[in-house]
Enzyme design. Structure first.
Site, PDB file in Angstrom:
ATOM      1  N   HIS A 149       0.807  -1.222   0.000  1.00 20.52           N
ATOM      2  CA  HIS A 149       0.000   0.000   0.000  1.00 20.52           C
ATOM      3  C   HIS A 149       0.838   1.268   0.000  1.00 20.52           C
ATOM      4  O   HIS A 149       0.311   2.364  -0.119  1.00 20.52           O
ATOM      5  CB  HIS A 149      -0.919   0.039   1.231  1.00 20.52           C
ATOM      6  CG  HIS A 149      -0.165   0.326   2.499  1.00 20.52           C
ATOM      7  ND1 HIS A 149       0.535  -0.624   3.162  1.00 20.52           N
ATOM      8  CD2 HIS A 149       0.009   1.482   3.180  1.00 20.52           C
ATOM      9  CE1 HIS A 149       1.106  -0.092   4.219  1.00 20.52           C
ATOM     10  NE2 HIS A 149       0.818   1.186   4.257  1.00 20.52           N
TER      11      HIS A 149
HETATM   12  C1  UD1 Z   1      -1.625   5.512   6.300  1.00 23.54           C
HETATM   13  C2  UD1 Z   1      -0.281   5.857   6.945  1.00 23.54           C
HETATM   14  C3  UD1 Z   1       0.703   4.721   6.704  1.00 23.54           C
HETATM   15  C4  UD1 Z   1       0.133   3.394   7.132  1.00 23.54           C
HETATM   16  C5  UD1 Z   1      -1.193   3.178   6.434  1.00 23.54           C
HETATM   17  C6  UD1 Z   1      -1.802   1.855   6.851  1.00 23.54           C
HETATM   18  C7  UD1 Z   1       0.297   8.269   6.930  1.00 23.54           C
HETATM   19  C8  UD1 Z   1       1.214   9.261   6.328  1.00 23.54           C
HETATM   20  N1  UD1 Z   1       0.302   7.054   6.346  1.00 23.54           N
HETATM   21  O1  UD1 Z   1      -1.402   5.459   4.911  1.00 23.54           O
HETATM   22  O2  UD1 Z   1       1.866   4.967   7.463  1.00 23.54           O
HETATM   23  O3  UD1 Z   1       1.028   2.367   6.797  1.00 23.54           O
HETATM   24  O4  UD1 Z   1      -2.066   4.255   6.784  1.00 23.54           O
HETATM   25  O5  UD1 Z   1      -2.977   1.565   6.265  1.00 23.54           O
HETATM   26  O6  UD1 Z   1      -0.378   8.560   7.880  1.00 23.54           O
HETATM   27  N2  UD1 Z   1      -8.671   5.242   2.079  1.00 23.54           N
HETATM   28  C9  UD1 Z   1      -9.927   4.702   2.005  1.00 23.54           C
HETATM   29  N3  UD1 Z   1     -10.521   4.330   3.185  1.00 23.54           N
HETATM   30  C10 UD1 Z   1      -9.934   4.481   4.391  1.00 23.54           C
HETATM   31  C11 UD1 Z   1      -8.652   5.070   4.430  1.00 23.54           C
HETATM   32  C12 UD1 Z   1      -8.027   5.430   3.278  1.00 23.54           C
HETATM   33  O7  UD1 Z   1     -10.507   4.537   0.935  1.00 23.54           O
HETATM   34  O8  UD1 Z   1     -10.523   4.115   5.429  1.00 23.54           O
HETATM   35  C13 UD1 Z   1      -8.000   5.614   0.813  1.00 23.54           C
HETATM   36  C14 UD1 Z   1      -8.301   7.028   0.390  1.00 23.54           C
HETATM   37  O9  UD1 Z   1      -8.340   7.052  -0.991  1.00 23.54           O
HETATM   38  C15 UD1 Z   1      -7.082   7.795   0.869  1.00 23.54           C
HETATM   39  C16 UD1 Z   1      -5.983   6.759   0.710  1.00 23.54           C
HETATM   40  O10 UD1 Z   1      -6.612   5.515   0.983  1.00 23.54           O
HETATM   41  O11 UD1 Z   1      -6.869   8.959   0.142  1.00 23.54           O
HETATM   42  C17 UD1 Z   1      -4.828   6.979   1.601  1.00 23.54           C
HETATM   43  O12 UD1 Z   1      -5.232   7.050   2.975  1.00 23.54           O
HETATM   44  P1  UD1 Z   1      -4.302   7.847   4.029  1.00 23.54           P
HETATM   45  O13 UD1 Z   1      -4.817   7.706   5.402  1.00 23.54           O
HETATM   46  O14 UD1 Z   1      -4.029   9.195   3.530  1.00 23.54           O
HETATM   47  O15 UD1 Z   1      -2.920   7.080   3.909  1.00 23.54           O
HETATM   48  P2  UD1 Z   1      -2.597   5.522   3.873  1.00 23.54           P
HETATM   49  O16 UD1 Z   1      -2.020   5.208   2.551  1.00 23.54           O
HETATM   50  O17 UD1 Z   1      -3.748   4.702   4.333  1.00 23.54           O
END
Ligand code: UD1
Length: 422
Positions: A246
């Site tokens: 991811h």
């Molecule tokens: C975050 C953490 C990362 C961790 C990961 C675990 C930061 C900088 N990164 O990354 O260290 O390893 O979580 O999962 O804080 N999204 C959904 N549903 C959700 C959450 C996210 O659809 O419940 C999608 C959205 O499109 C979002 C993208 O995932 O824009 C990224 O989510 P985000 O929380 O920004 O970062 P992660 O890649 O999940």
């Protein structure tokens, strides 16, 4: 019995890897309070007599049921006292939104101490709010405790590395999970009295819930368990690989993502690969037209499912799983391939071979004494590392203080420090 006084602790969670790190601390606080009112069930002499009011804040950085709610029920985490509902956004927007909303909560609750865990945006945002807040008089603010302090990848292009460095800089109490953390913090000039080597709360969760994971139906639901897999080398479970990917640096560019998938082709030809894919990764697979690498098995929630096979050489893609099901899948896997930080530690604790699809790790103990190897991100590196790990006879060892008692050690330090503080 009279309880001398009360302190208030806010614990913040936001994203998936926070939940298993915070759960044991919340449980330790609950246990501490129970022992205060029912000393007959085992109050140790010398333990703090201070009652703790526990306030749980969920920033809402992760919000999908599979990325958040499932973990609360799997890990017996109580409902949050405040939910900030920040959701997704750019790093700046997400961090700023957490800060704005958390400041209101902190001013209302006026906690004595804030606990932040790990390295996600919510971790840094809340630590930064607490470091600058003034309750009444200038400088009257909560103590800041960072759980999982001192880890460094030395790669500042990783957003988590920035979060780790800055959160450690702001923290008053730095709780360290492995020896590299002690070394890194000392190198950065953090005074010894702030640093506490306590072990790993994520492993507290793993040891506490491993038994429950043994009862998970996930192997059956995915067609990985049955009499057809019972022979002299397999006791009813198919030899399979488990994959997670991811990290933006691995999945956000089509070329890089494709070469990682190319590197997994040999493994997919010899073992079914189960891939519970993060929502970000699922979106990128569609965006880059990479669907031909996968068979979509989708929700493994019971009923008869086709047995994953390696005949097609394709990866079995499913939705993200909860903690218990994922723990079960990790424990029985022949090899785990991942770019997650926490999974490197969990596979070390489970003594399962792990291939990390990164050039570096902030958790070097998993390579030094554990079962982890760094494969890099090229197709050839991944191919070789997977082959090496499948043939490996390395047993690995449990790192120091990963013994299931980390959260209690953290709470003991916190009670001592708050006793001194007030
Ligand atoms: C975050 C953490 C990362 C961790 C990961 C675990 C930061 C900088 N990164 O990354 O260290 O390893 O979580 O999962 O804080 N999204 C959904 N549903 C959700 C959450 C996210 O659809 O419940 C999608 C959205 O499109 C979002 C993208 O995932 O824009 C990224 O989510 P985000 O929380 O920004 O970062 P992660 O890649 O999940």
């Amino acid at each position: 019995m009279t309880i001398a006084r009360k302190v208030k602790i806010i614990t913040v969670v936001g994203a998936r890897p926070n939940f298993m790190k915070a759960a044991p601390i919340i449980a330790a606080i609950r246990n501490h309070n129970e022992l205060l009112v029912r000393p007959s069930i085992g109050m140790h002499s010398g333990r703090s007599q201070t009652a703790i009011e526990s306030v749980l804040v969920h920033t809402g950085q992760h919000y999908d049921e599979a990325m958040s709610d499932l973990f609360f029920s799997d890990l017996n985490i109580p409902k949050p006292d405040a939910h900030l509902g920040v959701g997704s956004g750019s790093h700046a927007a997400q961090t700023a939104e957490v800060m704005k909303r958390f400041e209101e909560v902190l001013l209302r609750e006026r906690a004595d101490l804030l606990i932040v865990v790990g390295d996600v945006n919510s971790t840094l945002a809340c630590a930064l709010v607490a470091a600058k807040i003034s309750y009444d008089t200038p400088g009257a603010r909560p103590l800041i405790a960072h759980v999982e302090a001192g880890l460094r990848s030395f790669d500042r292009s990783m957003p988590e590395e920035i979060n780790r460095i800055l959160t450690d800089n702001l923290a008053d109490l730095l709780f360290v999970s492995e020896e590299s953390g002690l070394h890194n913090l000392r190198q950065e000039g953090v005074p010894d009295h702030k640093i506490h080597f306590v072990g790993n709360t994520m492993i507290d969760s793993l040891l506490a819930f491993r038994h429950k994971a043994h009862q998970s139906p996930i192997l059956q639901n995915l067609g990985l368990e049955g009499d057809i897999f019972r022979n002299e080398s397999h006791n009813g479970v198919a030899p399979y690989a488990l994959l997670t990917l991811h990290r933006p640096s691995n999945v956000d560019q089509g070329e890089g993502f494709t070469s990682i998938l190319e590197g997994l082709k040999d493994l997919a030809g010899s073992h079914p690969i189960i891939f519970p894919a993060h929502p970000r990764t699922q979106k990128k697979i569609v965006e880059f037209g990479l669907g031909h690498f996968f068979i979509h098995q989708n929700r493994p929630d019971g009923g008869s499912k086709p047995t994953p096979t390696c005949a097609s050489g394709r990866i079995s893609l499913i939705d993200p799983l909860g903690y218990i099901d994922f723990l079960c899948l990790m424990e029985h896997a022949a090899v785990v391939v991942t770019d997650s930080g926490g999974i490197q530690e969990e596979t070390t604790a489970l003594k399962v071979p792990c291939v990390t699809v990164r050039d570096n790790t902030e958790r070097p103990i998993t390579v030094k004494v554990g079962t982890n190897v760094l494969a890099g991100t090229t197709a050839e590196g991944i191919r070789q590392a997977a082959r090496q790990q499948l043939e490996s006879k390395i047993q690995g060892a449990m790192p120091e203080a990963w013994d299931g008692k980390c959260a209690q050690r953290i709470l003991d330090v916190i009670c001592r420090e708050l006793g001194r503080e007030r």
